[in-house]
Design an enzyme around this catalytic site. Structure first.
Site, mmCIF file in Angstrom:
data_model
loop_
_atom_site.group_PDB
_atom_site.id
_atom_site.type_symbol
_atom_site.label_atom_id
_atom_site.label_comp_id
_atom_site.label_asym_id
_atom_site.label_seq_id
_atom_site.Cartn_x
_atom_site.Cartn_y
_atom_site.Cartn_z
ATOM 1 N N ASP A 241 0.823 -1.209 0.000
ATOM 2 C CA ASP A 241 0.000 0.000 0.000
ATOM 3 C C ASP A 241 0.860 1.265 0.000
ATOM 4 O OD1 ASP A 241 -2.861 1.047 0.590
ATOM 5 O OD2 ASP A 241 -1.609 2.091 2.053
ATOM 6 N N GLU A 296 1.649 -0.479 -4.952
ATOM 7 C CA GLU A 296 0.672 0.554 -5.279
ATOM 8 C C GLU A 296 1.471 1.845 -5.427
ATOM 9 O OE1 GLU A 296 -3.147 3.141 -3.816
ATOM 10 O OE2 GLU A 296 -1.598 2.559 -2.410
HETATM 11 C C1 GLC Z 1 -4.085 3.203 -0.549
HETATM 12 C C2 GLC Z 1 -5.356 2.408 -0.412
HETATM 13 C C3 GLC Z 1 -6.429 3.298 0.116
HETATM 14 C C4 GLC Z 1 -5.999 3.839 1.462
HETATM 15 C C5 GLC Z 1 -4.634 4.516 1.391
HETATM 16 C C6 GLC Z 1 -4.046 4.743 2.757
HETATM 17 O O1 GLC Z 1 -4.179 4.193 -1.500
HETATM 18 O O2 GLC Z 1 -5.698 1.819 -1.635
HETATM 19 O O3 GLC Z 1 -7.667 2.656 0.214
HETATM 20 O O4 GLC Z 1 -6.951 4.754 1.922
HETATM 21 O O5 GLC Z 1 -3.704 3.739 0.692
HETATM 22 O O6 GLC Z 1 -3.652 3.546 3.341
#
Ligand code: GLC
Length: 574
Positions: A241, A296
């Protein structure tokens, strides 16, 4: 239990993952899943948002037993892996991305044994399990943060986070001007038990998500341990994440005016990250070579993006350039071209993503005047043509599934669910809504529990008559799995047909693409000797390249031409 049991026999004793990995198990690709180290390069990965997938205990919130009971559906759909968003104990300040304990499961979802059972059951059906790890921050309820708050300013416990005194004569100003990704400031000030204002702590997201200090050896060690903990339990991959945000310039300077040089931003895409992930890769690789790390990574610069995908760093990362691009042939072709050429440099397969739990559902987004996705343009009451959006979403799904690399499918998109935009305001849970002062509708609209059967809520999601954690619309009877399963023209049938082909045709998935000359509003490319994928993004029917038949189309042809907003996979051989 309100959900129909799938193919899983709940009475069967759980099989340990270690036993499974020694066996030959059925693999969706027809190969041997236990030994196929490259399974991820062309995989179809289905994103499960556990709170909204299936509710086995009938409390209105989905759970792991619910996911287990529906594995038959996922195997049938033809997915190679599931990625579950966080399942750990969490106060749910941000839908579970505020993790209080990495070595346990939130009681609302089940327990560790249930998670292990899910991993094993899925694997036995040829489905690998990918979990979410959130290294940028933990929950403010995490033991480390509680200890840091209790230990007070200057304590070693505080060094694991970013605590600072405030600016101004009484420290009443935050230490710098950084803003939270959810709106508002990125700093929150503590108050001592005696009621006096204290230090501030950094949170790039909600106040319930304090940022960790990745310069601290405890933090690095802890996450390496967490990876081992879950790899030992058989998870096939980790979705990382906010993977580009963890490293911070320790001076915590204000953001420069204009765009900083590559690697010089105080907290985005800093070079220190590469070594952190190299360490993670070594851990993953020590498990036999089939465990994957998926970042991500939101970066506009594709050359910087693919630096994370060099062979000794991450395996893969979400392609947000493609996901956020508007329904426009030139823009999408440019995204595909730059994605493929940049990935080729590092030898990583691209990924193709149309949505996830953070963004507007495709059938809604593509039915608008502005078909691009951006977090800061989401507003209540944007006019939408769902018919148009659905045609385009069908075409986009076939386009994405034909591109070389891995394909991500977010739960409910295979049913063509629209964004739910009429949720009662008092039921909204996403901090983005509250922190924007109610301007941004937030992300709840794509997180509504999915419909399985029947004509009234909860549509087989959970116990009949039960209230779901987010309310489902009254007209979702037509979107249920049962309503679509035997309708050959449904969104679900389109996904099942195309995903089956994607598994069966060796030229789909990982591999090369060859562009085919076409009209400017048409995207056409060839995958191997027997498949051309053609998408018409224009407003009039398009000519088709020479072909011998049709594998699948998102809409019927019109007089031998491809209608607007349609994709066809054409056959080339006799
Ligand atoms: C990422 C996740 C999202 C979350 C953020 C903070 O972007 O996909 O849902 O709110 O991280 O952890």
């Amino acid at each position: 239990m309100g959900t129909a049991a799938g193919d899983v026999d709940e009475r069967a004793p759980p099989v340990r993952f270690e036993e499974l990995t020694r066996q030959t198990v059925p693999s969706p690709g027809g190969g041997d899943a236990a030994v196929s180290a490259d399974w991820w390069r062309g995989a179809t990965i289905y994103q499960v948002y556990p709170r909204s997938f299936a509710d086995a205990d009938g409390d209105g919130s989905g759970d792991l037993a619910g996911v287990r009971s529906r594995l038959g559906y996922l195997a049938d759909l033809g997915v190679d892996a599931i990625w579950l968003t966080p399942w750990y104990p969490s106060p749910m300040a941000d839908g579970g991305y505020d993790v209080a304990d990495y070595r346990a499961i939130d009681p609302a979802f089940g327990d560790l044994a249930e998670a292990e059972g899910l991993i094993a059951d899925a694997f036995a059906m040829g489905i690998r399990t990918i979990i979410d790890v959130v290294p940028n921050h933990v929950s403010s309820e995490h033991a480390w943060f509680r200890a840091a708050v209790a230990a007070g300013p200057g304590s070693p416990e505080r060094d694991r986070f970013w605590f600072r005194d405030g600016r101004g004569p009484r420290g009443e100003q935050p230490p710098n001007g950084w803003t939270s990704n959810f709106g508002g400031g990125a700093w929150t000030r503590l108050t001592s038990p005696e009621g006096t204002p204290e230090q501030w702590y950094l949170h790039l997201f909600a106040p319930g998500q304090p940022d960790l200090n990745w310069d601290h050896p405890d933090v690095r060690r802890e996450y390496q341990d967490i990876l081992r903990f879950w790899f030992d339990r058989g998870v096939a991959g980790i979705r990382i994440d906010s993977a580009a945000l963890l490293a911070k310039d320790p001076r915590l300077p204000d953001l420069p005016d204009g765009t900083p040089d590559a690697g010089a931003h105080p907290y985005v895409d800093r070079d220190e990250l590469q070594d952190i992930y190299r360490g993670w890769r070594r851990i993953g690789d020590s498990y036999g070579g089939d465990r994957v790390l998926i970042g991500e990574i939101w970066l506009a610069d594709v050359d910087r993006f693919v630096r994370y995908l060099r062979p000794d760093i991450l395996h893969s990362a979400f392609n947000f350039d493609f996901m956020t691009a508007p329904w426009d042939a030139r823009r999408l072709r440019r995204s595909i071209e730059s994605t493929i050429s940049a990935h080729a440099v590092v030898g990583a397969p691209p990924t193709w993503v149309l949505s996830n739990h953070d963004v507007t559902r495709p059938v809604t987004r593509y039915g608008r005047t502005d078909t691009a996705f951006a977090f800061d343009t989401k507003r209540f009451g944007t006019p939408t043509d769902l018919g148009l959006g659905t045609r385009r979403a069908r075409a986009a799904a076939l386009l994405a599934m034909a591109l070389p690399g891995a394909y991500y499918l977010y739960q409910g998109d295979e049913l063509g669910l629209p964004e739910v935009e009429e949720l009662p305001l008092e039921r909204l849970q996403d901090p983005m809504y509250a922190r924007s002062g109610g301007v941004d509708p937030g992300r709840d609209g794509c997180r509504v529990p999915i419909p399985w059967s029947g004509d009234i809520p909860p549509y087989g999601f959970g116990a009949a008559g039960g209230r779901t954690w987010l309310p489902q619309p009254d007209d979702w009877g037509r979107y249920t799995v049962n309503a679509q399963l035997n309708d050959p023209d449904s969104m679900l049938s389109l996904h099942r047909d195309a995903l089956r082909l994607r598994r069966d045709l060796p030229d789909l998935g990982d591999g090369a693409l060859e562009w085919v000359r076409s009209e400017p509003e048409v995207i056409a490319f060839r995958r191997g000797p027997d498949l051309v994928c053609v998408t018409n993004l224009g407003t009039s029917p398009a000519h088709l390249p020479r072909h011998t038949g049709v594998w699948v189309t998102s809409r019927p042809m019109e007089g031998g031409r491809l209608p607007p907003d349609t994709t066809a996979w054409l056959r080339l051989r006799h």
